[in-house]
Design an enzyme around this catalytic site. Structure first.
Site, PDB file in Angstrom:
ATOM      1  N   SER A 107       0.819  -1.218   0.000  1.00 30.43           N
ATOM      2  CA  SER A 107       0.000   0.000   0.000  1.00 30.43           C
ATOM      3  C   SER A 107       0.854   1.269   0.000  1.00 30.43           C
ATOM      4  O   SER A 107       1.897   1.324   0.660  1.00 30.43           O
ATOM      5  CB  SER A 107      -0.890  -0.011   1.246  1.00 30.43           C
ATOM      6  OG  SER A 107      -1.420   1.266   1.485  1.00 30.43           O
ATOM      7  N   GLN A 128       0.545  -0.562  -4.749  1.00 33.75           N
ATOM      8  CA  GLN A 128      -0.784   0.072  -4.813  1.00 33.75           C
ATOM      9  C   GLN A 128      -0.620   1.574  -4.731  1.00 33.75           C
ATOM     10  O   GLN A 128       0.045   2.093  -3.830  1.00 33.75           O
ATOM     11  CB  GLN A 128      -1.672  -0.426  -3.663  1.00 33.75           C
ATOM     12  CG  GLN A 128      -3.031   0.256  -3.587  1.00 33.75           C
ATOM     13  CD  GLN A 128      -3.035   1.455  -2.639  1.00 33.75           C
ATOM     14  OE1 GLN A 128      -2.277   1.475  -1.661  1.00 33.75           O
ATOM     15  NE2 GLN A 128      -3.867   2.449  -2.922  1.00 33.75           N
ATOM     16  N   TYR A 130      -2.194   5.244  -4.242  1.00 35.63           N
ATOM     17  CA  TYR A 130      -3.175   6.301  -4.007  1.00 35.63           C
ATOM     18  C   TYR A 130      -2.660   7.503  -4.779  1.00 35.63           C
ATOM     19  O   TYR A 130      -1.604   8.063  -4.452  1.00 35.63           O
ATOM     20  CB  TYR A 130      -3.291   6.638  -2.520  1.00 35.63           C
ATOM     21  CG  TYR A 130      -4.203   5.701  -1.751  1.00 35.63           C
ATOM     22  CD1 TYR A 130      -5.484   5.399  -2.222  1.00 35.63           C
ATOM     23  CD2 TYR A 130      -3.800   5.142  -0.552  1.00 35.63           C
ATOM     24  CE1 TYR A 130      -6.322   4.541  -1.520  1.00 35.63           C
ATOM     25  CE2 TYR A 130      -4.635   4.280   0.163  1.00 35.63           C
ATOM     26  CZ  TYR A 130      -5.895   3.994  -0.337  1.00 35.63           C
ATOM     27  OH  TYR A 130      -6.733   3.156   0.356  1.00 35.63           O
ATOM     28  N   THR A 156      -5.873   2.460  -6.921  1.00 43.51           N
ATOM     29  CA  THR A 156      -7.145   2.340  -6.200  1.00 43.51           C
ATOM     30  C   THR A 156      -8.082   3.444  -6.686  1.00 43.51           C
ATOM     31  O   THR A 156      -7.779   4.634  -6.550  1.00 43.51           O
ATOM     32  CB  THR A 156      -6.902   2.415  -4.685  1.00 43.51           C
ATOM     33  OG1 THR A 156      -6.088   1.295  -4.332  1.00 43.51           O
ATOM     34  CG2 THR A 156      -8.203   2.356  -3.898  1.00 43.51           C
ATOM     35  N   LYS A 214      -8.138  -0.999  -9.109  1.00 38.48           N
ATOM     36  CA  LYS A 214      -8.703  -1.689  -7.937  1.00 38.48           C
ATOM     37  C   LYS A 214      -9.916  -0.931  -7.427  1.00 38.48           C
ATOM     38  O   LYS A 214      -9.819   0.271  -7.134  1.00 38.48           O
ATOM     39  CB  LYS A 214      -7.651  -1.780  -6.826  1.00 38.48           C
ATOM     40  CG  LYS A 214      -8.173  -2.352  -5.511  1.00 38.48           C
ATOM     41  CD  LYS A 214      -7.049  -2.581  -4.525  1.00 38.48           C
ATOM     42  CE  LYS A 214      -7.531  -3.231  -3.251  1.00 38.48           C
ATOM     43  NZ  LYS A 214      -8.228  -2.297  -2.352  1.00 38.48           N
ATOM     44  N   HIS A 238     -13.363  -2.372  -1.373  1.00 40.07           N
ATOM     45  CA  HIS A 238     -12.406  -1.883  -0.381  1.00 40.07           C
ATOM     46  C   HIS A 238     -12.677  -2.501   0.992  1.00 40.07           C
ATOM     47  O   HIS A 238     -12.534  -1.855   2.031  1.00 40.07           O
ATOM     48  CB  HIS A 238     -12.485  -0.353  -0.301  1.00 40.07           C
ATOM     49  CG  HIS A 238     -11.192   0.333   0.012  1.00 40.07           C
ATOM     50  ND1 HIS A 238     -10.554   1.172  -0.876  1.00 40.07           N
ATOM     51  CD2 HIS A 238     -10.415   0.341   1.125  1.00 40.07           C
ATOM     52  CE1 HIS A 238      -9.458   1.659  -0.316  1.00 40.07           C
ATOM     53  NE2 HIS A 238      -9.350   1.169   0.891  1.00 40.07           N
ATOM     54  N   ASP A 269     -11.503  -9.191  -4.529  1.00 44.65           N
ATOM     55  CA  ASP A 269     -11.291  -9.289  -3.090  1.00 44.65           C
ATOM     56  C   ASP A 269     -12.515  -8.811  -2.341  1.00 44.65           C
ATOM     57  O   ASP A 269     -13.421  -8.199  -2.903  1.00 44.65           O
ATOM     58  CB  ASP A 269     -10.008  -8.562  -2.633  1.00 44.65           C
ATOM     59  CG  ASP A 269     -10.117  -7.037  -2.576  1.00 44.65           C
ATOM     60  OD1 ASP A 269     -11.231  -6.471  -2.468  1.00 44.65           O
ATOM     61  OD2 ASP A 269      -9.050  -6.388  -2.634  1.00 44.65           O
ATOM     62  N   GLY A 270     -12.545  -9.170  -1.039  1.00 44.11           N
ATOM     63  CA  GLY A 270     -13.665  -8.810  -0.176  1.00 44.11           C
ATOM     64  C   GLY A 270     -14.328 -10.067   0.358  1.00 44.11           C
ATOM     65  O   GLY A 270     -15.043 -10.759  -0.371  1.00 44.11           O
ATOM     66  N   ARG A 273     -12.501 -15.966   2.509  1.00 44.56           N
ATOM     67  CA  ARG A 273     -12.079 -16.487   3.818  1.00 44.56           C
ATOM     68  C   ARG A 273     -11.577 -17.921   3.780  1.00 44.56           C
ATOM     69  O   ARG A 273     -10.942 -18.369   4.733  1.00 44.56           O
ATOM     70  CB  ARG A 273     -13.242 -16.391   4.824  1.00 44.56           C
ATOM     71  CG  ARG A 273     -13.688 -14.945   5.107  1.00 44.56           C
ATOM     72  CD  ARG A 273     -12.589 -14.174   5.822  1.00 44.56           C
ATOM     73  NE  ARG A 273     -12.923 -12.781   6.076  1.00 44.56           N
ATOM     74  CZ  ARG A 273     -12.497 -11.749   5.327  1.00 44.56           C
ATOM     75  NH1 ARG A 273     -11.734 -11.950   4.248  1.00 44.56           N
ATOM     76  NH2 ARG A 273     -12.815 -10.505   5.628  1.00 44.56           N
TER      77      ARG A 273
HETATM   78  C1  FMN Z   1      -6.909  -2.161   7.558  1.00 49.48           C
HETATM   79  C2  FMN Z   1      -7.118  -2.069   6.090  1.00 49.48           C
HETATM   80  C3  FMN Z   1      -6.377  -1.158   5.352  1.00 49.48           C
HETATM   81  C4  FMN Z   1      -6.552  -1.052   3.986  1.00 49.48           C
HETATM   82  N1  FMN Z   1      -5.765  -0.195   3.273  1.00 49.48           N
HETATM   83  C5  FMN Z   1      -5.890  -0.145   1.939  1.00 49.48           C
HETATM   84  C6  FMN Z   1      -5.012   0.659   1.172  1.00 49.48           C
HETATM   85  O1  FMN Z   1      -4.116   1.304   1.696  1.00 49.48           O
HETATM   86  N2  FMN Z   1      -5.200   0.694  -0.171  1.00 49.48           N
HETATM   87  C7  FMN Z   1      -6.183  -0.044  -0.790  1.00 49.48           C
HETATM   88  O2  FMN Z   1      -6.314   0.014  -2.015  1.00 49.48           O
HETATM   89  N3  FMN Z   1      -7.003  -0.834  -0.091  1.00 49.48           N
HETATM   90  C8  FMN Z   1      -6.878  -0.916   1.245  1.00 49.48           C
HETATM   91  N4  FMN Z   1      -7.691  -1.757   1.950  1.00 49.48           N
HETATM   92  C9  FMN Z   1      -8.633  -2.641   1.247  1.00 49.48           C
HETATM   93  C10 FMN Z   1      -7.958  -3.976   0.910  1.00 49.48           C
HETATM   94  O3  FMN Z   1      -6.969  -3.799  -0.073  1.00 49.48           O
HETATM   95  C11 FMN Z   1      -8.973  -5.009   0.367  1.00 49.48           C
HETATM   96  O4  FMN Z   1      -9.705  -4.439  -0.701  1.00 49.48           O
HETATM   97  C12 FMN Z   1      -9.950  -5.520   1.425  1.00 49.48           C
HETATM   98  O5  FMN Z   1      -9.343  -5.577   2.690  1.00 49.48           O
HETATM   99  C13 FMN Z   1     -10.435  -6.909   1.024  1.00 49.48           C
HETATM  100  O6  FMN Z   1     -11.409  -7.348   1.904  1.00 49.48           O
HETATM  101  P1  FMN Z   1     -11.144  -8.351   3.140  1.00 49.48           P
HETATM  102  O7  FMN Z   1     -10.468  -7.538   4.187  1.00 49.48           O
HETATM  103  O8  FMN Z   1     -12.520  -8.772   3.497  1.00 49.48           O
HETATM  104  O9  FMN Z   1     -10.289  -9.490   2.643  1.00 49.48           O
HETATM  105  C14 FMN Z   1      -7.522  -1.869   3.326  1.00 49.48           C
HETATM  106  C15 FMN Z   1      -8.268  -2.784   4.077  1.00 49.48           C
HETATM  107  C16 FMN Z   1      -8.064  -2.900   5.437  1.00 49.48           C
HETATM  108  C17 FMN Z   1      -8.864  -3.918   6.203  1.00 49.48           C
END
Ligand code: FMN
Length: 344
Positions: A107, A128, A130, A156, A214, A238, A269-270, A273
């Protein structure tokens, strides 16, 4: 076994080990947090119709993402501030991914110099991005990642501004204090609210690295992506942290795959599990899945070793689910083995 066998128990164990503000940041969704829950449950709306009468003595979980070989179609999603979980932080995740043979997506938000993480292992890594409203800042981030040897830029697109969060980042002062306590010295918390297709195309044209978008949920956006320089998209909301109530990625996936029409790779993603969720995603047309919170919990419990164990478990579970459903090649999962629960 150093980590519990299911992600809910992992979360409970991790919660005991990290600060309340770190737990809130990791677990949080936006608004009423419906999507955090629905992202997970939506996978179960796809039933598996296993095939029988197949020799499954030899199972191949390996695949490629944008040409990079990985040992299984699972890689780690970009999550900010891994050091809030464990001192191993992003470096431990990098080494765990390398050990298992998969890709880490680092990230922007960590604020770490990408080179330091790139040097933590020899494995391929993606960065990734931003984007920033200042194009020069955006370009500098991409250039540093390219110089450090990252092999793709994951832009993203679902975060023009932060979703309303009543947990996690609600108390920004306490959050920043916690970052300081964990020696995270250079956090990046800026976003780009002018990130339109023209700007995306400009970023893509400015780098030789392949670009992945993303945060795609709408099929029309997937259709447009390759015309604006993207080589792949990630179906994602996200982790339920941006547009609460958006369609769960598990359910958005088939329309996006249709719209992509084989022109670009599609990842998701999302709420992924288990290995069964990965099998479902592949049958629905995803090339690979990313996992977010599960590796943060594993990191909190056992650092680098915990993340490695989690990734190995995903691989073993996928191999098992493939055997039980009569599938032998992760690159060629039969789409007919998954069917909507609404049919029954
Ligand atoms: C604590 C945390 C921080 C995250 N930070 C970013 C980030 O910096 N950039 C980004 O594109 N997505 C970020 N995400 C989203 C994740 O890349 C991803 O899309 C998401 O966690 C997937 O879902 P899951 O946690 O259910 O596996 C973050 C998610 C979490 C839980």
């Amino acid at each position: 076994m150093t980590i519990p066998t299911d992600v809910r128990s992992m979360e409970a164990a991790a919660r005991e080990l990290i600060s309340p503000v770190a737990y809130a940041y990791y677990s949080a969704g936006s608004y009423a947090e419906w999507s955090v829950v629905e992202n997970v449950t939506a996978w179960s709306r796809w039933y598996v119709r296993p095939r029988m009468g197949v020799n499954v003595q030899s199972i191949d979980t390996s695949t490629t993402i944008l040409g990079t070989p990985i040992s299984m179609p699972v890689f780690t999603a970009p999550c900010g501030f891994n050091r809030l979980a464990h001192d191993d932080g992003e470096f431990g995740v990098a080494r765990a991914c390398a050990a298992v043979g998969t890709v880490q997506v680092l990230s922007t938000a960590t604020g770490l110099d990408p080179k330091t993480v790139a040097d933590a292992s020899d494995a391929a890594k993606w960065f990734q991005l931003y984007a920033d409203n200042d194009a020069a800042v955006t370009d500098e981030r991409v250039a540093r990642a390219a110089d450090a040897g990252f092999e793709a830029v994951v832009i993203t697109v679902d975060t023009p501004t932060l979703g309303v969060r009543y947990q996690g980042l609600a108390d920004v002062v306490e959050f920043l204090n916690e970052l300081e306590r964990k020696e995270v010295t250079n956090p990046v918390l800026t976003f780009c609210d002018r990130l339109d297709w023209t700007e995306l195309e400009r970023i893509a044209a400015n780098t030789t690295l392949p670009v992945v978008l993303k945060g795609i949920l709408h099929p029309e956006d997937a259709r447009r992506a390759p015309d604006h320089g993207a080589s792949a998209v990630i179906v994602s909301n996200h982790g339920g942290r941006q547009m609460d109530g958006s369609v769960p990625p598990a359910l958005a996936l088939p329309d996006v795959v249709d719209a992509a029409d084989g022109r670009i790779e599609v990842y998701v993603d999302g709420g992924v599990r288990t290995g069964v969720d990965v099998l479902r995603a592949l049958a629905l047309g995803a090339r690979a899945c990313l996992i977010g919170r599960p590796y943060l919990w594993a990191l909190a419990i056992a650092g680098e070793d915990g993340v490695r164990e989690l990734l190995e478990r995903f691989k073993a579970e996928l191999a098992n689910a493939m055997a039980l459903s009569g599938q032998t090649d992760a690159k060629a999962i039969d789409p007919s083995i998954v069917v909507s629960a609404s049919k029954y």
